[in-house]
Design a protein around this motif. Structure first.
Motif: not given
Length: 176
Positions: A6-19, A21-26, A59-63, A159-163
């Motif tokens: 009960k004293n533990v809060i789980i943190q989820l990172a919705n990391l974008g695919k633009e990172f 080998n680590s992200g999995f979201s658009e 809420w921002i695209l990187y890379c 995430a994976q394409g270029l402009p």
């Protein structure tokens, strides 16, 4: 998913695919979009066992090398409701590009939805446009709609394409 104490809060990172080998979201697509099914599965799994969740979202695209016209207001409103329904009690949102499309709108909308994630995003956007753009509100709403509709129709991964690969960034779009 193991039930946390009960004293533990789980943190989820919705990391974008633009990172690579680590992200999995658009990043520009809502959690409900098929391209984000992995994060939706993770969120649902933790929602069922954790009394409180914390989300680190983007809420921002990187890379991408440079800013180009994009917006994710539809994602913001839908995802904030989903988070509220999923035991999310705290958030960290990365959306810090002041030179990006509709920066002030994204900040306003995000803050309003954090106060009440069940508010109608369209009403909030309308209030913002009339207060921020005044007489130009309707023209700017047309531009917002053009960008939103273009982003929704885009088939290339943001995430994976270029402009230069995004089909909507063409002569017709820039002439409109």
């Amino acid at each position: 998913f193991e039930k946390p104490r009960k004293n533990v809060i789980i943190q989820l990172a919705n990391l974008g695919k633009e990172f690579t080998n680590s992200g999995f979201s658009e990043t520009l697509r809502p959690i409900s979009d098929p391209s984000n099914k992995e994060f939706a599965r993770i969120l649902e799994g933790w929602k069922n066992v954790a009394p409180e969740l914390f989300v680190w979202d983007y809420w921002i695209l990187y890379c991408k090398g440079f800013q180009f016209p994009y917006i994710n207001t539809l994602r913001m409103a839908g995802d904030m409701k989903k988070f509220a329904e999923s035991n999310v009690k705290g958030m960290l949102i990365e959306s810090e590009a002041p030179d990006g499309s509709f920066f002030a709108l994204r900040q306003y909308l995000g803050m309003q939805l954090m106060l009440d994630p069940f508010r109608d995003g369209n009403i909030l956007i309308d209030d913002f446009f009339h207060g921020y753009y005044g007489k130009s509100a309707e023209t700017m709403k047309e531009y917002l709609k053009l960008v939103e509709d273009s982003v929704l129709r885009e088939k290339t991964s943001f995430a994976q394409g270029l402009p230069r690969q995004f089909s909507y960034l063409n002569k017709d779009f820039f002439e409109k």
